[in-house]
Design an enzyme around this catalytic site. Structure first.
Site, PDB file in Angstrom:
ATOM      1  N   HIS A   1      49.265   4.164 113.182  1.00  0.00           N
ATOM      2  CA  HIS A   1      47.998   4.136 112.881  1.00  0.00           C
ATOM      3  C   HIS A   1      47.139   5.004 113.688  1.00  0.00           C
ATOM      4  O   HIS A   1      46.697   4.709 114.700  1.00  0.00           O
ATOM      5  CB  HIS A   1      47.555   2.734 112.848  1.00  0.00           C
ATOM      6  CG  HIS A   1      46.144   2.615 112.092  1.00  0.00           C
ATOM      7  ND1 HIS A   1      45.779   1.286 111.787  1.00  0.00           N
ATOM      8  CD2 HIS A   1      45.192   3.425 112.028  1.00  0.00           C
ATOM      9  CE1 HIS A   1      44.360   1.773 111.073  1.00  0.00           C
ATOM     10  NE2 HIS A   1      43.742   2.986 111.329  1.00  0.00           N
TER      11      HIS A   1
ATOM     12  N   HIS B   1      44.729   8.747 112.959  1.00  0.00           N
ATOM     13  CA  HIS B   1      44.002   9.610 112.205  1.00  0.00           C
ATOM     14  C   HIS B   1      44.031  10.962 113.223  1.00  0.00           C
ATOM     15  O   HIS B   1      43.465  11.008 114.181  1.00  0.00           O
ATOM     16  CB  HIS B   1      42.630   9.291 111.874  1.00  0.00           C
ATOM     17  CG  HIS B   1      42.360   7.962 111.196  1.00  0.00           C
ATOM     18  ND1 HIS B   1      42.323   7.758 109.728  1.00  0.00           N
ATOM     19  CD2 HIS B   1      42.525   6.658 111.510  1.00  0.00           C
ATOM     20  CE1 HIS B   1      42.618   6.449 109.394  1.00  0.00           C
ATOM     21  NE2 HIS B   1      42.677   5.826 110.351  1.00  0.00           N
TER      22      HIS B   1
ATOM     23  N   HIS C   1      44.255   1.001 104.503  1.00  0.00           N
ATOM     24  CA  HIS C   1      43.410   0.122 105.338  1.00  0.00           C
ATOM     25  C   HIS C   1      42.866  -1.213 104.575  1.00  0.00           C
ATOM     26  O   HIS C   1      42.464  -0.922 103.612  1.00  0.00           O
ATOM     27  CB  HIS C   1      42.310   0.698 105.792  1.00  0.00           C
ATOM     28  CG  HIS C   1      42.372   1.866 106.910  1.00  0.00           C
ATOM     29  ND1 HIS C   1      43.525   2.799 106.921  1.00  0.00           N
ATOM     30  CD2 HIS C   1      42.032   2.427 108.150  1.00  0.00           C
ATOM     31  CE1 HIS C   1      43.495   3.788 107.941  1.00  0.00           C
ATOM     32  NE2 HIS C   1      42.565   3.339 108.650  1.00  0.00           N
TER      33      HIS C   1
ATOM     34  N   GLU D   1      39.980  -4.907 108.053  1.00  0.00           N
ATOM     35  CA  GLU D   1      39.490  -4.384 109.371  1.00  0.00           C
ATOM     36  C   GLU D   1      38.199  -4.761 109.378  1.00  0.00           C
ATOM     37  O   GLU D   1      37.832  -5.759 110.117  1.00  0.00           O
ATOM     38  CB  GLU D   1      39.295  -2.855 109.289  1.00  0.00           C
ATOM     39  CG  GLU D   1      38.681  -2.159 110.627  1.00  0.00           C
ATOM     40  CD  GLU D   1      38.459  -0.801 110.298  1.00  0.00           C
ATOM     41  OE1 GLU D   1      39.084  -0.096 109.202  1.00  0.00           O
ATOM     42  OE2 GLU D   1      38.190  -0.021 111.507  1.00  0.00           O
TER      43      GLU D   1
ATOM     44  N   ASP E   1      44.333   4.270 116.443  1.00  0.00           N
ATOM     45  CA  ASP E   1      43.399   4.947 115.392  1.00  0.00           C
ATOM     46  C   ASP E   1      42.613   6.000 115.745  1.00  0.00           C
ATOM     47  O   ASP E   1      43.126   7.070 115.104  1.00  0.00           O
ATOM     48  CB  ASP E   1      42.434   3.479 115.427  1.00  0.00           C
ATOM     49  CG  ASP E   1      41.884   3.338 114.176  1.00  0.00           C
ATOM     50  OD1 ASP E   1      42.210   4.259 113.060  1.00  0.00           O
ATOM     51  OD2 ASP E   1      41.057   2.420 113.779  1.00  0.00           O
ATOM     52  N   ASP E   2      41.633   6.230 116.462  1.00  0.00           N
ATOM     53  CA  ASP E   2      40.898   7.468 116.639  1.00  0.00           C
ATOM     54  C   ASP E   2      40.591   7.629 118.079  1.00  0.00           C
ATOM     55  O   ASP E   2      39.507   7.459 118.502  1.00  0.00           O
ATOM     56  CB  ASP E   2      39.552   7.458 115.873  1.00  0.00           C
ATOM     57  CG  ASP E   2      39.723   7.258 114.393  1.00  0.00           C
ATOM     58  OD1 ASP E   2      39.926   7.883 113.690  1.00  0.00           O
ATOM     59  OD2 ASP E   2      39.677   5.958 113.995  1.00  0.00           O
TER      60      ASP E   2
HETATM   61  N1  HPA Z   1      38.907   2.646 109.352  1.00  0.00           N
HETATM   62  C1  HPA Z   1      38.556   3.456 108.289  1.00  0.00           C
HETATM   63  N2  HPA Z   1      38.610   4.614 108.044  1.00  0.00           N
HETATM   64  C2  HPA Z   1      39.000   5.458 109.002  1.00  0.00           C
HETATM   65  C3  HPA Z   1      39.213   4.797 110.360  1.00  0.00           C
HETATM   66  C4  HPA Z   1      39.356   3.397 110.564  1.00  0.00           C
HETATM   67  O1  HPA Z   1      39.772   2.607 111.454  1.00  0.00           O
HETATM   68  N3  HPA Z   1      39.444   5.729 111.217  1.00  0.00           N
HETATM   69  C5  HPA Z   1      39.325   6.901 110.518  1.00  0.00           C
HETATM   70  N4  HPA Z   1      39.038   6.751 109.206  1.00  0.00           N
HETATM   71 ZN    ZN Z   2      42.348   3.911 110.819  1.00  0.00          ZN
END
Ligand code: HPA
Ligand code: ZN
Length: 356
Positions: free
Chosen positions: A19, A21, A209, A212, A290-291
């Site tokens: 996971h 991006h 996703h 979340e 994630d990011d």
């Molecule tokens: N959630 C949804 N979209 C996203 C995320 C995330 O954590 N990171 C980048 N796009």
């Molecule tokens: Zn994500």
């Protein structure tokens, strides 16, 4: 680095990241330098864009997923040519290597680039160069997953999926799967049934996703209507006991992102995540970043450390998490065997050792 005596084990585990991006690996420093190179004007009406430092400060105050996404989409506007995408991905791979990632399956957002006139082939060619280099120079294997943006109409996702260049990337095996990201609420997974049905017919891997910010019901409909084999985040599965049992029984991998959940205010702290309950219920999960460039520059190892500081897991539990993330990966059997052999040798050294 955490204070746990298991830190060397966390470092050495042959980690799989599921996971991440790639656009989320764009640091404010790289963002500013690409903006200057590509003559992209950053928003003047937002003081966060005064300098890379002020942007870092603003990133520490995200209020929600949507608040983060606002900056995420502005950030990626500086990516224009293949070299930019290569730089971005290479930056991620070097961090991943330092953190002991052996294999990763990374997301990108084709619609976000194609919509602003950057062709899919430009994006892909940059990523492909970085992936090849990561394998030969860093020993990291990787796969690409193209995500659809759920804030755009489902028909837009389908049209993107059917685009000639996108289809060619699936046929060539350059992109092995599809995902669904961006604003979760109020866009339930079932809106995207059409494109997932087409992806399933091509034999692509499928994830989404869910859970979340959105409810556990979104996880259920992602499984039932999209027929995904994996759920990204999925932490709100804890709110539905029957769903949790099903996820465990069907060995659905949840790709959880602890530090992301704290930055985006899903939970107040990592200790509030249901990691102990997932372990007790036999839920398979991997731990991911994630990011990372938006979440304090915390890459995968920082996420492993945060979990260790919050839950004080045993060496055997870490080996089991790592084993589950190898099993739930989408690489070939041969690569899985290599990763398992590496895990066995780390495990022999650590499991059963006094105090682990
Ligand atoms: N959630 C949804 N979209 C996203 C995320 C995330 O954590 N990171 C980048 N796009
Ligand atoms: Zn994500």
């Amino acid at each position: 680095m955490c204070k746990s005596h298991l830190h060397p084990l966390l470092q050495r585990l042959p980690k799989c990241e599921h996971h991440l991006h790639l656009e989320g690996a764009l640091t404010p420093q790289v963002l500013f330098s690409l903006a200057a190179k590509n003559h992209i004007e950053l928003p003047k009406d937002d003081s966060a864009f005064a300098s890379p430092e002020s942007l870092v400060d603003r990133y520490r105050e995200f209020k929600s997923l949507d608040d983060f996404l606002h900056y995420y989409y502005i950030g990626m506007s500086v990516l224009l040519d293949a070299g930019d995408f290569e730089t971005l991905a290479w930056d991620y791979f070097t961090h991943a290597a330092a953190d002991g990632v052996a294999h990763c399956e990374v997301f990108f957002d084709p619609q976000a680039h194609m919509e602003r006139g950057v062709s899919y082939d430009v994006v892909l060619s940059g990523f492909q160069k970085a992936r090849k280099r990561a394998e030969s120079e860093l020993g990291i294997t990787s796969e690409l997953i193209a995500c659809f943006l759920r804030h755009l109409p489902p028909a837009h996702a389908t049209a993107t999926f059917e685009h000639e260049a996108v289809q060619a990337s699936f046929a060539a095996g350059h992109v092995i799967g599809v995902g669904l990201d961006s604003s979760e609420k109020p866009f339930p997974p079932e809106l995207f049934q059409d494109v997932y049905q087409k992806a399933g017919a091509l034999g692509l891997k499928m994830t989404a996703h869910a859970g979340e910010e959105g409810p556990a019901a979104y996880i259920k409909t992602a499984l039932d209507t999209l027929r995904v084999q994996r759920i990204d985040h999925g932490v709100r599965a804890i709110e539905d006991e029957a769903l949790l049992q099903r996820i465990a029984a069907e060995k659905i991998l949840l790709s959880i992102c602890p530090i992301s959940n704290v930055f985006l205010k899903g939970v107040a702290s990592v200790a509030d995540l249901p990691i102990r309950q997932f372990l007790d219920a036999g839920v398979r999960f991997s731990i991911n970043s994630d990011d990372p460039a938006y979440f304090g520059n915390n890459f995968i190892l920082a996420n492993y450390c945060a979990v260790q500081e919050a839950f004080a897991l045993s060496a055997a539990e870490w080996v089991a998490i790592c084993e589950g993330s190898i099993d739930g990966s989408w690489c070939g059997q041969e690569r899985k065997e290599e990763l398992r052999a590496r895990l066995r040798s780390v495990s022999e050294e650590w499991v059963g050792r006094c105090g682990t």
